[in-house]
Design a protein around this motif. Sequence first.
Motif, PDB file in Angstrom:
ATOM      1  N   SER A   1      81.528   2.368  43.789  1.00  0.00           N
ATOM      2  CA  SER A   1      81.180   1.660  44.997  1.00  0.00           C
ATOM      3  C   SER A   1      81.562   0.194  44.858  1.00  0.00           C
ATOM      4  O   SER A   1      81.525  -0.372  43.776  1.00  0.00           O
ATOM      5  N   GLN A   2      81.914  -0.400  45.970  1.00  0.00           N
ATOM      6  CA  GLN A   2      82.358  -1.780  46.008  1.00  0.00           C
ATOM      7  C   GLN A   2      81.236  -2.689  46.506  1.00  0.00           C
ATOM      8  O   GLN A   2      80.530  -2.349  47.443  1.00  0.00           O
ATOM      9  N   THR A   3      81.080  -3.832  45.872  1.00  0.00           N
ATOM     10  CA  THR A   3      80.107  -4.812  46.318  1.00  0.00           C
ATOM     11  C   THR A   3      80.768  -5.713  47.351  1.00  0.00           C
ATOM     12  O   THR A   3      81.835  -6.259  47.101  1.00  0.00           O
ATOM     13  N   VAL A   4      80.150  -5.858  48.491  1.00  0.00           N
ATOM     14  CA  VAL A   4      80.678  -6.732  49.534  1.00  0.00           C
ATOM     15  C   VAL A   4      80.099  -8.123  49.325  1.00  0.00           C
ATOM     16  O   VAL A   4      78.887  -8.283  49.201  1.00  0.00           O
ATOM     17  N   GLN A   5      80.980  -9.107  49.260  1.00  0.00           N
ATOM     18  CA  GLN A   5      80.544 -10.498  49.159  1.00  0.00           C
ATOM     19  C   GLN A   5      80.943 -11.199  50.443  1.00  0.00           C
ATOM     20  O   GLN A   5      82.071 -11.056  50.906  1.00  0.00           O
ATOM     21  N   TYR A   6      80.015 -11.945  51.008  1.00  0.00           N
ATOM     22  CA  TYR A   6      80.263 -12.636  52.256  1.00  0.00           C
ATOM     23  C   TYR A   6      80.570 -14.105  51.981  1.00  0.00           C
ATOM     24  O   TYR A   6      80.008 -14.702  51.071  1.00  0.00           O
ATOM     25  N   PRO A   7      81.447 -14.686  52.775  1.00  0.00           N
ATOM     26  CA  PRO A   7      81.788 -16.092  52.558  1.00  0.00           C
ATOM     27  C   PRO A   7      80.614 -17.018  52.864  1.00  0.00           C
ATOM     28  O   PRO A   7      79.752 -16.700  53.667  1.00  0.00           O
ATOM     29  N   ASN A   8      80.630 -18.156  52.194  1.00  0.00           N
ATOM     30  CA  ASN A   8      79.635 -19.194  52.429  1.00  0.00           C
ATOM     31  C   ASN A   8      79.848 -19.837  53.791  1.00  0.00           C
ATOM     32  O   ASN A   8      78.902 -20.171  54.487  1.00  0.00           O
ATOM     33  N   SER A   9      81.137 -20.011  54.179  1.00  0.00           N
ATOM     34  CA  SER A   9      81.426 -20.571  55.488  1.00  0.00           C
ATOM     35  C   SER A   9      82.756 -20.018  56.006  1.00  0.00           C
ATOM     36  O   SER A   9      83.625 -19.638  55.229  1.00  0.00           O
ATOM     37  N   VAL A  10      82.862 -19.978  57.325  1.00  0.00           N
ATOM     38  CA  VAL A  10      84.088 -19.545  57.996  1.00  0.00           C
ATOM     39  C   VAL A  10      84.442 -20.631  59.003  1.00  0.00           C
ATOM     40  O   VAL A  10      83.594 -21.049  59.794  1.00  0.00           O
ATOM     41  N   THR A  11      85.679 -21.116  58.948  1.00  0.00           N
ATOM     42  CA  THR A  11      86.146 -22.142  59.868  1.00  0.00           C
ATOM     43  C   THR A  11      87.468 -21.695  60.483  1.00  0.00           C
ATOM     44  O   THR A  11      88.139 -20.813  59.943  1.00  0.00           O
ATOM     45  N   ALA A  12      87.828 -22.290  61.599  1.00  0.00           N
ATOM     46  CA  ALA A  12      89.062 -21.918  62.288  1.00  0.00           C
ATOM     47  C   ALA A  12      89.734 -23.140  62.889  1.00  0.00           C
ATOM     48  O   ALA A  12      89.089 -24.177  63.097  1.00  0.00           O
ATOM     49  N   ARG A  13      91.010 -23.006  63.215  1.00  0.00           N
ATOM     50  CA  ARG A  13      91.765 -24.074  63.860  1.00  0.00           C
ATOM     51  C   ARG A  13      91.151 -24.421  65.203  1.00  0.00           C
ATOM     52  O   ARG A  13      91.066 -25.570  65.593  1.00  0.00           O
ATOM     53  N   GLY A  14      90.720 -23.408  65.940  1.00  0.00           N
ATOM     54  CA  GLY A  14      90.114 -23.603  67.248  1.00  0.00           C
ATOM     55  C   GLY A  14      89.295 -22.382  67.623  1.00  0.00           C
ATOM     56  O   GLY A  14      89.324 -21.364  66.939  1.00  0.00           O
ATOM     57  N   GLU A  15      88.586 -22.500  68.732  1.00  0.00           N
ATOM     58  CA  GLU A  15      87.777 -21.381  69.222  1.00  0.00           C
ATOM     59  C   GLU A  15      87.451 -21.603  70.689  1.00  0.00           C
ATOM     60  O   GLU A  15      87.614 -22.707  71.214  1.00  0.00           O
ATOM     61  N   TYR A  16      86.971 -20.557  71.336  1.00  0.00           N
ATOM     62  CA  TYR A  16      86.563 -20.616  72.735  1.00  0.00           C
ATOM     63  C   TYR A  16      85.066 -20.315  72.788  1.00  0.00           C
ATOM     64  O   TYR A  16      84.613 -19.377  73.446  1.00  0.00           O
ATOM     65  N   ALA A  17      84.310 -21.129  72.078  1.00  0.00           N
ATOM     66  CA  ALA A  17      82.875 -20.895  71.903  1.00  0.00           C
ATOM     67  C   ALA A  17      82.112 -20.918  73.216  1.00  0.00           C
ATOM     68  O   ALA A  17      81.139 -20.167  73.386  1.00  0.00           O
ATOM     69  N   SER A  18      82.549 -21.731  74.180  1.00  0.00           N
ATOM     70  CA  SER A  18      81.818 -21.828  75.452  1.00  0.00           C
ATOM     71  C   SER A  18      81.837 -20.517  76.227  1.00  0.00           C
ATOM     72  O   SER A  18      80.985 -20.277  77.068  1.00  0.00           O
ATOM     73  N   ALA A  19      82.791 -19.635  75.910  1.00  0.00           N
ATOM     74  CA  ALA A  19      82.857 -18.316  76.552  1.00  0.00           C
ATOM     75  C   ALA A  19      82.307 -17.222  75.639  1.00  0.00           C
ATOM     76  O   ALA A  19      82.482 -16.032  75.920  1.00  0.00           O
ATOM     77  N   GLY A  20      81.673 -17.620  74.542  1.00  0.00           N
ATOM     78  CA  GLY A  20      81.139 -16.630  73.612  1.00  0.00           C
ATOM     79  C   GLY A  20      82.220 -15.991  72.758  1.00  0.00           C
ATOM     80  O   GLY A  20      82.045 -14.894  72.245  1.00  0.00           O
ATOM     81  N   GLU A  21      83.346 -16.683  72.579  1.00  0.00           N
ATOM     82  CA  GLU A  21      84.459 -16.165  71.790  1.00  0.00           C
ATOM     83  C   GLU A  21      84.789 -17.159  70.682  1.00  0.00           C
ATOM     84  O   GLU A  21      85.927 -17.584  70.498  1.00  0.00           O
ATOM     85  N   GLY A  22      83.739 -17.542  69.945  1.00  0.00           N
ATOM     86  CA  GLY A  22      83.866 -18.524  68.875  1.00  0.00           C
ATOM     87  C   GLY A  22      84.032 -17.879  67.520  1.00  0.00           C
ATOM     88  O   GLY A  22      84.095 -16.651  67.379  1.00  0.00           O
ATOM     89  N   ILE A  23      84.061 -18.718  66.504  1.00  0.00           N
ATOM     90  CA  ILE A  23      84.258 -18.249  65.140  1.00  0.00           C
ATOM     91  C   ILE A  23      83.130 -17.320  64.690  1.00  0.00           C
ATOM     92  O   ILE A  23      83.353 -16.400  63.908  1.00  0.00           O
ATOM     93  N   ALA A  24      81.928 -17.505  65.212  1.00  0.00           N
ATOM     94  CA  ALA A  24      80.813 -16.627  64.841  1.00  0.00           C
ATOM     95  C   ALA A  24      81.087 -15.180  65.246  1.00  0.00           C
ATOM     96  O   ALA A  24      80.659 -14.240  64.568  1.00  0.00           O
ATOM     97  N   GLN A  25      81.836 -14.980  66.321  1.00  0.00           N
ATOM     98  CA  GLN A  25      82.132 -13.631  66.792  1.00  0.00           C
ATOM     99  C   GLN A  25      83.223 -12.953  65.960  1.00  0.00           C
ATOM    100  O   GLN A  25      83.378 -11.751  66.006  1.00  0.00           O
ATOM    101  N   LEU A  26      83.974 -13.736  65.190  1.00  0.00           N
ATOM    102  CA  LEU A  26      85.008 -13.151  64.336  1.00  0.00           C
ATOM    103  C   LEU A  26      84.407 -12.272  63.253  1.00  0.00           C
ATOM    104  O   LEU A  26      84.954 -11.236  62.913  1.00  0.00           O
ATOM    105  N   THR A  27      83.259 -12.686  62.736  1.00  0.00           N
ATOM    106  CA  THR A  27      82.677 -11.988  61.584  1.00  0.00           C
ATOM    107  C   THR A  27      81.310 -11.371  61.869  1.00  0.00           C
ATOM    108  O   THR A  27      80.572 -11.073  60.942  1.00  0.00           O
ATOM    109  N   ASP A  28      80.981 -11.160  63.143  1.00  0.00           N
ATOM    110  CA  ASP A  28      79.647 -10.638  63.463  1.00  0.00           C
ATOM    111  C   ASP A  28      79.531  -9.118  63.339  1.00  0.00           C
ATOM    112  O   ASP A  28      78.450  -8.562  63.490  1.00  0.00           O
ATOM    113  N   GLY A  29      80.634  -8.423  63.074  1.00  0.00           N
ATOM    114  CA  GLY A  29      80.593  -6.973  62.912  1.00  0.00           C
ATOM    115  C   GLY A  29      80.484  -6.209  64.210  1.00  0.00           C
ATOM    116  O   GLY A  29      80.344  -4.992  64.201  1.00  0.00           O
TER     117      GLY A  29
END
Length: 129
Positions: free
Chosen positions: A1-29
Amino acid sequence: SQTVQYPNSVTARGEYASAGEGIAQLTDGNINTKWLDFSSTSWVQFLYNSAVVINGYDLTSGNDYPERDPKNWDLKASNDNGATWTTLDSRNNQSWSARKLKRSFSFTNSSAFKLYRLEITANGSGNII
């Protein structure tokens, strides 16, 4: 079995956070959310507390416009906060046959890095990610 490690932080060049399409949605599963950057090229960085070995990743197509899907990209890694990069994986002319389709990509790597960067160099239309 593989251990999943999650990053401490995720950043991006840009995002459309005001429409709910921000960096948080990239890794929310949640397949019904997405990250959107209105740029012809973009990047996302994943910083870990300690160096980890990565030899695969998943990308999922968005819910709407196929021309926004990534077409060409490089996965790079660094242990000096991005001063120098090692390219671990490069993909070209990729496409998704459906919306919300998850694809897995694997590559050979045994080196541990603290910082990973997915650089999208082109998308389906060449003008919006």
